[in-house]
Scaffold this active site. Structure first.
Site, PDB file in Angstrom:
ATOM      1  N   GLY A 133     -53.961  57.565  33.594  1.00 46.54           N
ATOM      2  CA  GLY A 133     -53.653  56.149  33.350  1.00 46.54           C
ATOM      3  C   GLY A 133     -52.290  55.758  33.881  1.00 46.54           C
TER       4      GLY A 133
ATOM      5  N   ALA B  20     -53.111  58.131  29.644  1.00 47.61           N
ATOM      6  CA  ALA B  20     -53.484  57.587  28.345  1.00 47.61           C
ATOM      7  C   ALA B  20     -53.051  58.577  27.276  1.00 47.61           C
ATOM      8  CB  ALA B  20     -54.996  57.399  28.294  1.00 47.61           C
TER       9      ALA B  20
ATOM     10  N   GLU C 150     -58.255  63.316  35.031  1.00 48.80           N
ATOM     11  CA  GLU C 150     -59.189  63.017  33.936  1.00 48.80           C
ATOM     12  C   GLU C 150     -60.380  63.978  33.902  1.00 48.80           C
ATOM     13  OE1 GLU C 150     -57.075  59.076  34.623  1.00 48.80           O
ATOM     14  OE2 GLU C 150     -57.681  60.803  35.808  1.00 48.80           O
TER      15      GLU C 150
ATOM     16  N   GLU D  67     -52.848  54.949  37.338  1.00 47.00           N
ATOM     17  CA  GLU D  67     -53.632  53.697  37.375  1.00 47.00           C
ATOM     18  C   GLU D  67     -52.714  52.485  37.168  1.00 47.00           C
ATOM     19  OE1 GLU D  67     -58.009  54.398  35.808  1.00 47.00           O
ATOM     20  OE2 GLU D  67     -56.538  55.396  34.506  1.00 47.00           O
TER      21      GLU D  67
HETATM   22  N1  T1G Z   1     -51.367  62.271  25.759  1.00 51.67           N
HETATM   23  C1  T1G Z   1     -50.854  62.783  24.614  1.00 51.67           C
HETATM   24  N2  T1G Z   1     -49.983  63.842  24.567  1.00 51.67           N
HETATM   25  C2  T1G Z   1     -49.639  64.367  25.731  1.00 51.67           C
HETATM   26  C3  T1G Z   1     -50.144  63.889  26.980  1.00 51.67           C
HETATM   27  C4  T1G Z   1     -51.034  62.774  26.952  1.00 51.67           C
HETATM   28  N3  T1G Z   1     -51.539  62.254  28.079  1.00 51.67           N
HETATM   29  N4  T1G Z   1     -49.611  64.647  27.962  1.00 51.67           N
HETATM   30  C5  T1G Z   1     -48.814  65.550  27.366  1.00 51.67           C
HETATM   31  N5  T1G Z   1     -48.826  65.391  26.038  1.00 51.67           N
HETATM   32  C6  T1G Z   1     -48.064  66.167  25.044  1.00 51.67           C
HETATM   33  C7  T1G Z   1     -48.444  67.643  25.016  1.00 51.67           C
HETATM   34  O1  T1G Z   1     -49.512  67.885  24.167  1.00 51.67           O
HETATM   35  C8  T1G Z   1     -47.161  68.277  24.491  1.00 51.67           C
HETATM   36  O2  T1G Z   1     -47.139  68.090  23.098  1.00 51.67           O
HETATM   37  C9  T1G Z   1     -46.074  67.409  25.109  1.00 51.67           C
HETATM   38  O3  T1G Z   1     -46.701  66.164  25.434  1.00 51.67           O
HETATM   39  C10 T1G Z   1     -45.471  67.993  26.350  1.00 51.67           C
HETATM   40  O4  T1G Z   1     -46.530  68.302  27.237  1.00 51.67           O
HETATM   41  C11 T1G Z   1     -57.658  55.884  31.021  1.00 51.67           C
HETATM   42  C12 T1G Z   1     -58.584  58.509  30.538  1.00 51.67           C
HETATM   43  C13 T1G Z   1     -47.675  65.694  32.088  1.00 51.67           C
HETATM   44  C14 T1G Z   1     -47.918  67.723  33.460  1.00 51.67           C
HETATM   45  O5  T1G Z   1     -54.363  64.705  31.759  1.00 51.67           O
HETATM   46  O6  T1G Z   1     -50.817  67.584  32.255  1.00 51.67           O
HETATM   47  O7  T1G Z   1     -55.190  58.850  31.427  1.00 51.67           O
HETATM   48  O8  T1G Z   1     -47.207  70.472  22.386  1.00 51.67           O
HETATM   49  O9  T1G Z   1     -46.161  70.784  27.180  1.00 51.67           O
HETATM   50  O10 T1G Z   1     -45.550  71.305  30.709  1.00 51.67           O
HETATM   51  O11 T1G Z   1     -57.852  56.914  33.051  1.00 51.67           O
HETATM   52  O12 T1G Z   1     -48.415  67.426  29.835  1.00 51.67           O
HETATM   53  O13 T1G Z   1     -45.047  69.270  22.527  1.00 51.67           O
HETATM   54  O14 T1G Z   1     -46.739  68.643  20.768  1.00 51.67           O
HETATM   55  O15 T1G Z   1     -47.809  69.781  28.785  1.00 51.67           O
HETATM   56  O16 T1G Z   1     -43.907  69.390  31.065  1.00 51.67           O
HETATM   57  C15 T1G Z   1     -54.655  62.002  31.867  1.00 51.67           C
HETATM   58  C16 T1G Z   1     -51.839  65.556  30.647  1.00 51.67           C
HETATM   59  C17 T1G Z   1     -54.947  61.531  30.473  1.00 51.67           C
HETATM   60  C18 T1G Z   1     -52.005  64.691  31.849  1.00 51.67           C
HETATM   61  C19 T1G Z   1     -46.286  67.674  31.553  1.00 51.67           C
HETATM   62  N6  T1G Z   1     -53.405  62.709  31.872  1.00 51.67           N
HETATM   63  N7  T1G Z   1     -50.514  66.112  30.546  1.00 51.67           N
HETATM   64  O17 T1G Z   1     -46.365  69.052  31.423  1.00 51.67           O
HETATM   65  O18 T1G Z   1     -45.344  69.384  29.093  1.00 51.67           O
HETATM   66  S1  T1G Z   1     -56.535  60.739  30.402  1.00 51.67           S
HETATM   67  C20 T1G Z   1     -53.370  64.035  31.816  1.00 51.67           C
HETATM   68  C21 T1G Z   1     -50.127  67.116  31.366  1.00 51.67           C
HETATM   69  C22 T1G Z   1     -56.257  59.209  31.115  1.00 51.67           C
HETATM   70  C23 T1G Z   1     -57.173  57.019  31.863  1.00 51.67           C
HETATM   71  C24 T1G Z   1     -57.464  58.374  31.369  1.00 51.67           C
HETATM   72  C25 T1G Z   1     -48.770  67.689  31.126  1.00 51.67           C
HETATM   73  C26 T1G Z   1     -47.686  67.139  32.064  1.00 51.67           C
HETATM   74  P1  T1G Z   1     -46.502  69.166  22.164  1.00 51.67           P
HETATM   75  P2  T1G Z   1     -46.527  69.672  28.064  1.00 51.67           P
HETATM   76  P3  T1G Z   1     -45.211  69.853  30.597  1.00 51.67           P
END
Ligand code: T1G
Ligand code: NAD
Length: 705
Positions: free
Chosen positions: A102, A63, A125, A105
């Site tokens: 997500g 998400a 999450e 999912e």
């Molecule tokens: N939403 C918004 N921005 C995101 C994002 C996300 N999910 N994931 C990464 N970014 C942005 C991050 O801030 C950065 O921005 C850029 O993308 C590159 O990321 C309903 C509730 C995927 C392993 O927890 O773990 O889904 O600094 O530097 O090292 O059930 O990003 O460039 O401005 O980290 O290559 C669950 C979170 C969400 C994964 C890539 N998902 N992301 O790592 O790049 S909750 C997560 C990561 C959800 C549902 C629920 C990592 C990555 P900027 P980065 P990276």
């Protein structure tokens, strides 16, 4: 307006390609695009199957975290997943790169999943204080069983394609990384086999043996209950219980309700703040304006506690290391400390003997500084004494090649003074590691006045290679972390002299979420280090400042903590768990009498408000003086270097959640008895008067110049 989901039909296959760089987060536009595309494919008779892929480096990273806390926009992700699952034509998710939260999912709501061999799948999450809220808690157990699903959701770990295939999360591993091509081939294979629509919500095989599932849920519940005050883990377990007990639709309703509770929990805000703060700290001004220098060979001066740990960190990052010590005996001890780390890994089968040999082949040792002639970067970790530091830097200035980065690991000393002691101050920087240096994530990058921007950029690039969390800090006594530590530790000592026991203070700090309290920490690190710092500061200490002598009394007895079998606590032979010591309390009471203090009792809340107010007030001063760029830099420092509970986001985030007006009011109350120590930060006063919070400073492009 960029198209978030590209749609085209090729050979009776509807190709849905998500295009929302950098990680295809499921923003409102992506959700709208996905739902519209699924409906279009459903309605198009020429379409026999649907393929969902992601463009760029990711399938879907989940998400859009930035949307949490904002008013929801339709369609919701659960609705999109339900539509995908309900599709009457086979839907295949083709995964490359991260499929997280997500994103996984969405893939689990598809009927079949193929992944490249380098794909990474996970439900992280819980690391954001949430739970998989788009059907993940109901679909994952139906695909892989309660135990594997709970493991993924409670650990938040990411797994590779082979493990995902073994557990039944995916159906096929692609033979190449061209995911569109591989996905299409797999769809054609399924169509040729007449593969039916296979809805995850109807899968029962993985949860067939109820007793086994219930046992896994009970075990997970017991584990989750131990996770120091975290909110969402137990909610995840409740969701999986619902997956076992309830029909799918009711399970989804349970998940939705519990997801909402997590969303409203302050822990969600704290953890999401931490997630973005860890990424923002990487963006120091110098990393934008300058190019890092190449680093392949590194010199480490001093093979003691820190030098050996730093050498291991560099070796683990694949660098060549030259360890320098003052004599052969010390050199041998330094090498032994390094080897001991790898022996431990071999003993735990985390490393093979050949692996160890390969790593140590990149380590050379010497007592001759001339050995550093080709080093690209040299970091000293010798005694915390300015004369010793100057002597070492004089050697580095003499032997190191032009362009070599010269760094100091000093905890407190003036890095500007060290830089100005040699002919090339522009090459000098502070790299403040935390003990143990090969484990602790935090790296304070201390930027002196004369350093050139590319040296700072080089330090940030080195941090990336060492997998450290770097924070840019200005030069002052103790930089960001140790300066704030000294202040809240002093507040604790004031509470101690005023009537609280060290044990109830430690208990309060642990209850707040820290792993250990200040007195346990002192016993772990050694009371002698703090004693040396207090002695060094005695000459410059403000004579008006309140000074508590209790810790000095213990040190005068040689009670330094674990290393001497007693400190604030007593330690049985070989034990690292201390017991309260009545002899310590006798010293405390004697010092109170000497100081003319009438002891009083404190509630846990009293203790907590003072301890945190001291931390926050000093944090604000560190920001207003420009030592820290933004409040989030203070938060990341305290979370990654000082055990501040991550689910609270850090002291400045916590202050925003409490309310700055309340914090300032507390400080002003405490200042009535000690106006010098409790002088409120000017920045804090300004923000309160303006009705603003610390987070309003985090958004600034050029932090509050
Ligand atoms: N939403 C918004 N921005 C995101 C994002 C996300 N999910 N994931 C990464 N970014 C942005 C991050 O801030 C950065 O921005 C850029 O993308 C590159 O990321 C309903 C509730 C995927 C392993 O927890 O773990 O889904 O600094 O530097 O090292 O059930 O990003 O460039 O401005 O980290 O290559 C669950 C979170 C969400 C994964 C890539 N998902 N992301 O790592 O790049 S909750 C997560 C990561 C959800 C549902 C629920 C990592 C990555 P900027 P980065 P990276
Ligand atoms: P230590 O006493 O364990 O090690 C210092 C080493 O430096 C010794 O092995 C000594 O032989 C060597 N040394 C001294 N003079 C030398 C010289 N002229 N040339 C080569 N080697 C020399 O100390 P430590 O705890 O590793 O601390 C080292 C530095 O790191 C200090 O500046 C300290 O403030 C800082 N630091 C310590 C910690 C910590 O928790 N211990 C954390 C962060 C930073």
């Amino acid at each position: 307006m960029r198209t978030a989901v590209h749609y085209q039909v090729q050979d009776h296959v509807a190709l849905l390609a998500i295009d929302n760089p950098p990680v295809n987060a499921l923003s409102a536009a992506v959700r709208q695009g996905l739902l519209a595309a699924v409906r279009a494919a459903q309605a198009d008779d020429t379409v026999h199957a649907v393929l969902i892929t992601g463009l760029g480096k990711a399938f879907i990273a989940g998400a859009d975290i930035r949307e949490f806390g904002l008013p929801p926009q339709a369609p919701s992700l659960p609705d999109v997943c339900d539509a995908i699952e309900a599709c009457r034509k086979p839907v295949v998710a083709a995964i490359h790169g991260p499929a997280h939260g997500g994103g996984l999912e969405v893939a689990m709501s598809a009927h079949y999943r193929v992944a490249t061999s380098s794909a990474k799948l996970g439900l992280p999450e819980v690391q954001l204080g949430l739970l998989p809220g788009a059907g993940g808690t109901q679909r994952a157990p139906r695909l892989i069983g309660a135990q594997a699903a709970l493991d993924l959701m409670l650990s938040g770990r990411q797994i590779g394609a082979p493990e995902a295939l073994r557990m039944g999360l995916i159906d096929h591993i692609a033979t190449s990384d061209d995911i569109q091509l591989e996905g299409l081939a797999y769809v054609r294979h399924l169509l040729s086999e007449g593969a039916p629509v296979r809805r995850t919500c109807e899968q029962t095989q993985a949860m067939a043996d109820r007793a086994v599932q219930q046992a896994a849920i009970n075990a997970a519940r017991a584990d989750a209950a131990k996770r120091r005050g975290l909110f969402s883990p137990l909610k995840i377990v409740d969701c999986v219980q619902a997956a076992l007990d309830l029909p799918f639709a009711e399970g989804l309703r349970t998940e939705r309700a519990l997801f909402q509770q997590c969303l409203e929990s302050p822990q969600r805000a704290g953890l999401i703040h931490a997630f973005f703060a860890e990424r923002e700290v990487l963006k120091a001004p110098e990393t934008r304006s300058a190019k890092p220098r190449a680093i392949q060979q590194v010199g480490v001066i001093g093979g003691g506690t820190m030098g050996a740990g730093i050498a291991v960190a560099m070796l683990d990052a694949g660098l060549q290391v030259i360890l320098i010590e003052r004599d052969e005996a010390a050199l041998a001890q330094g090498r032994t400390r390094v080897e001991k780390v790898y022996d431990g890994q071999v003993a735990k089968s985390r490393l093979t003997p050949q692996g160890k040999a390969g790593i140590l082949a990149r380590l050379s040792t010497s007592t001759d500084y001339a050995a550093l002639a080709q080093a690209d970067l040299v970091i000293e970790a010798v005694f915390e004494d300015m004369a010793v530091k100057h002597a070492v830097f004089a050697q580095l200035d003499r032997y190191c090649k032009p362009g070599a980065v010269l760094a100091t690991n000093t905890s407190y000393l003036d890095v500007n003074a060290i830089a100005s002691s040699i002919s090339r101050p522009q090459e000098v920087i502070g790299l403040h590691f935390f003990s143990p240096a090969h484990i602790m994530k935090l790296l304070e990058i201390v930027v002196p006045a004369k350093v050139s921007p590319d040296v700072v950029a080089t330090a940030f690039e080195l941090a990336r290679r060492l997998k450290k969390v770097p924070v840019r800090a200005g030069v002052c006594d103790g930089f960001i972390g140790n300066r704030i530590l000294a202040t809240y530790r002093t507040a604790a000592d004031h509470l101690l002299e005023d009537g609280a026991s060290p044990y109830e203070i430690d208990q309060m700090v642990r209850a707040f979420g820290f792993p250990i309290g200040p007195y346990e920490m002192s016993d772990l690190a050694g009371g002698d280090i703090g004693w040396a710092t207090r002695k060094r500061r005695a000459a410059t200490r403000d004579p008006r400042a309140r000074y508590v002598h209790i810790a000095d009394r213990l040190c005068e007895q040689g009670w330094f903590g674990q290393k001497s079998g007693r400190g604030w606590y007593r330690y049985a032979e070989g034990s690292r768990t201390g017991t309260p010591d009545p002899e310590v309390m006798a010293i405390v009471e004697a010092e109170r009498t000497k100081a003319g203090v009438q002891p009083r009792s404190f509630t846990t809340e009293d203790l907590q408000r003072r301890y945190l107010a001291a931390m926050i007030n000093e944090g604000a001063k560190v920001i207003e003086e420009g030592i820290a760029l933004r409040p989030l830099d203070v938060d990341v420092t305290l979370v990654h270097g000082y055990g501040f509970p991550r689910h609270r986001g850090g002291p400045m985030k916590y202050a925003d959640q409490v309310g700055l007006a309340q914090i300032l009011a507390d400080i002003r109350t405490f200042a009535q008895t000690d106006p010098l120590f409790w002088k409120p930060s000017a920045l804090l006063i300004t923000l309160v008067e303006a009705g603003r919070d610390f987070d309003s400073l985090n958004q600034l492009e050029t932090p509050h110049a």
